[in-house]
Design an enzyme around this catalytic site. Structure first.
Site, PDB file in Angstrom:
ATOM      1  N   GLU A  95       0.928  -1.029   0.000  1.00 55.75           N
ATOM      2  CA  GLU A  95      -0.031   0.053   0.154  1.00 55.75           C
ATOM      3  C   GLU A  95       1.020   1.139   0.000  1.00 55.75           C
ATOM      4  OE1 GLU A  95      -3.687   2.181   2.246  1.00 55.75           O
ATOM      5  OE2 GLU A  95      -2.789   0.475   3.031  1.00 55.75           O
ATOM      6  N   ASN A 126     -12.024  -2.908  -0.369  1.00 55.53           N
ATOM      7  CA  ASN A 126     -10.786  -3.232   0.665  1.00 55.53           C
ATOM      8  C   ASN A 126     -11.439  -3.669   1.984  1.00 55.53           C
ATOM      9  OD1 ASN A 126      -8.277  -3.008   1.911  1.00 55.53           O
ATOM     10  ND2 ASN A 126      -8.940  -1.032   2.905  1.00 55.53           N
ATOM     11  N   GLU A 127     -11.909  -2.766   2.781  1.00 54.75           N
ATOM     12  CA  GLU A 127     -12.114  -3.152   4.173  1.00 54.75           C
ATOM     13  C   GLU A 127     -13.567  -2.588   4.546  1.00 54.75           C
ATOM     14  OE1 GLU A 127      -8.591  -3.166   7.586  1.00 54.75           O
ATOM     15  OE2 GLU A 127      -9.606  -1.170   7.520  1.00 54.75           O
TER      16      GLU A 127
END
Length: 659
Positions: free
Chosen positions: A50, A376-377
């Site tokens: 990231e 993603n989350e």
């Protein structure tokens, strides 16, 4: 829980030695080498990239010039120009949004009466310059009508002394790319780039760039070789990219859009990095994403280091911790189309639209993409609604692509439980679990997957790290955290039929520009080192094996009894048994590992030890291998492997087997 285990856990938390036990009888373990419990996925141990902590621009992306195309929110950020130069019109930043929306700005420099103008770029917390290294300078330029201008390019050391120089003489009033190379005469940790324009009239300049010649595989627009080598040495099974929370963006306008990161580097659209001001105590107002490291370069990196690519795409949701913005469901089609087009970019033939772009960029062969992350989350019913639409469209066109799906930001709680139950009912392919927790959590959860449904979705331990106690956000990569992760990973390996991928996070951090800690690898402008956690990851990945076999004590898996954790695999390619042992106690522990289901074992094997006498010990730029693996031979008698596991240690034993 046994009293000794409680005392040993307290020792791990406090760093205090436990008094030696009066009884030093060995722990008797049994390996059933003939009972294969699971196959180990080739993708098992991977890496997660990231762009946080200046990991890309200023990090693994080897560009040395910051704000090379004047697209930062403050157009001259990173540049020093003479006082009054802007107000006097000596340098102006021109915005040509209608003509070039991807890269609208350029610098218009008009020479003053003295017929010279100097500007200096500070780089990313300085520029790392190495003596004897060739540096390649380039810029796009055009002369203003009737002008004659020469450009002198100087590299400056930390004290401002010139340590390299070259010149360029632009010609013509149309944009052209100019290049020049020179060799640095000295090393500088925080060098700068100085540009001096002399002559008459004026010049327009854009995409001002400086790269070392020595990048990974000597590629132009390349990556920093020493950082990529550290990644390659991990032999990762996959590379997850580009994040992380930057996939989401603080809002949808600043989400990661892969199509804006491919093609000509000069046409890639810069955006603010979402970690720019996320943490007030580590604010980085000069943190942007140039996308010189874009999706093509990520795919290429994965291929270079032998990792399967795992791209993660925005699912129509911005970061739920920030704006919580979502795109209307009836306007989700462009997001889904981006996913379909990415698969074509990675795998499509050269006659397809996106496969042709890949070929034009220099890679006609497909990248063999097999997995794709949707979001993603994210969490909540809004994620399920969007994931369902993504999954149908992708599976209809590309049924063999396996989808990675979010289980939210935590490994338990309402958000996790809702997604875990819902996505299992939807027969999702791979569920992505994240855990950032104290070392004690990792010790206590090494058996987390022992009771998971063997027939349900596979698990991706997508982001994890043991967070030791720290101040001002600096959770240190100490041996305590690494040892706890090593213990936890025995449970991941033991349950390889459920857990098919795992990756520590975050991966990289600049010592002068980090926002989040701990991190696997730390670096400055010239140096880099692997943390103790890095070496734990490396030992697992380099001793992966092909099948899991049981290692038991009193017919039970070994997951914290007497503060010892263990897992075993067989490497069918090399014909070796691989035993991993973790001692989380402050006292040595003798063990005897009897191996059943084999005709014999070799008379000696190879032992690798990772340990420290202090749980608070760390590696550093000055002592990069203070905690690093040590290898030695180990004698084997009959079919029993005997050793004494040192206090606070991680052992890997490899021994040839004869079935």
């Amino acid at each position: 829980m046994k009293i000794r285990h409680i005392i040993s856990s307290l020792a791990l938390m406090t760093g205090a030695y436990v008094l030696p036990s009066t009884a030093q009888q060995p722990l008797n373990f049994t390996v059933k080498a003939g009972e294969v419990k699971a196959s180990v996925s080739p993708n098992m141990w991977g890496i997660f990239f990231e762009d946080i902590n200046f990991s890309a621009d200023g990090g693994i992306y080897a560009e040395l010039v910051k704000n090379r195309s004047f697209e930062f929110s403050v157009p001259l950020m990173g540049w020093t120009v003479p006082e009054g130069a802007v107000s006097n019109g000596q340098i102006l930043v021109v915005n040509r949004q209608e003509d070039n929306s991807s890269n609208p700005r350029f610098a218009k420099i008009t020479l003053p009466a003295a017929r010279s103008f100097t500007m200096v770029n500070e780089g990313f917390r300085g520029m790392g310059i190495k003596a004897g290294e060739q540096y390649n300078f380039s810029l796009y330029a055009r002369l203003q009508p009737g002008s004659a201008v020469k450009l002198t390019v100087n590299l400056l050391d930390d004290a401002g002394k010139t340590i390299g120089t070259t010149t360029i003489s632009p010609a013509g009033d149309s944009w052209q790319l100019y290049k020049a190379s020179f060799t640095a005469a000295a090393t500088a940790a925080k060098g700068k780039l100085q540009l001096t324009f002399t002559g008459s009239g004026g010049i327009d300049a854009d995409m001002i760039s400086l790269f070392p010649q020595h990048t990974w595989k000597e590629r132009g627009n390349g990556l920093r070789a020493d950082l990529v080598q550290l990644l390659a040495d991990l032999h990762p099974g996959f590379l997850r990219f580009p994040g992380g929370c930057i996939v989401e963006g603080r809002d949808l306008a600043n989400r990661y859009q892969w199509k804006k990161t491919v093609g000509d580097v000069s046409e890639r659209e810069l955006i603010i990095n979402r970690w720019n001001t996320e943490f007030a105590h580590r604010a980085a107002p000069d943190y942007f994403q140039s996308f010189g490291l874009g999706f093509f370069e990520y795919f290429l990196l994965a291929e270079d280091i032998g990792a399967s690519p795992l791209p993660i795409l925005n699912c129509g949701m911005a970061c739920q911790y920030n704006s919580g913005e979502v795109v209307a469901v009836n306007e989700l089609d462009p997001y889904i189309q981006d996913a379909l087009d990415l698969i074509e970019f990675a795998n499509g033939g050269v006659t397809t639209k996106w496969g042709a772009l890949r070929a034009k960029m220099g890679h006609p062969a497909p990248f063999n993409l097999k997995m794709l992350g949707v979001g993603n989350e994210q969490w909540g019913p809004q994620y399920v609604e969007r994931y369902t639409l993504f999954a149908k469209a992708i599976k209809d066109k590309y049924p063999d692509i396996r989808l990675v799906n979010s289980l939210g930001p935590s490994p338990s709680g309402d958000k996790f439980n809702f997604l875990n139950d819902t996505l299992r009912k939807l027969q999702a392919d791979i569920l992505d679990e994240h855990y950032y927790s104290p070392p004690e959590w990792f010790l206590g959860n090494a058996a987390r997957y022992d009771a998971y449904d063997r027939k349900g979705p596979k698990i991706f331990a997508g982001e994890y790290a043991a967070h030791s106690r720290g101040t001002e956000g600096l959770q240190r990569n100490n041996w305590q955290s690494a040892l706890a992760e090593a213990a936890f990973m025995t449970g991941l390996e033991r349950n390889a039929d459920v857990v098919t991928m795992a990756s520590y996070a975050p991966l990289l951090a600049h010592v002068d520009g980090w926002q989040w800690a701990p991190d696997l690898i730390w670096f400055d402008n010239l140096r880099a080192y692997g943390t103790p956690n890095y070496y734990v990851q490396k030992l697992y990945a380099n001793n992966k094996g092909t099948v899991v076999v049981p290692i038991l004590k009193d017919y039970k898996v070994i997951s914290g009894q007497d503060s010892v954790y263990a897992s075993t695999v067989v490497d069918e390619k090399s014909g070796e048994l691989v035993i991993k042992l973790v001692n989380a106690a402050g006292t040595a522990q003798p063990v005897a590992v009897a191996v059943e289901g084999v005709k014999s074992l070799a008379a000696s094997g190879r032992l690798t030890i990772l340990r420290s006498n202090s749980l608070q010990a760390v590696n550093s730029l000055e002592q990069p291998v203070g905690i690093a693996p040590e290898e030695k031979n180990i004698a084997v008698k009959g079919k029993t492997v005997r050793t004494e596991i040192a206090p606070w240690s991680f052992y890997v034993i490899r021994v040839k087997i004869n079935k």
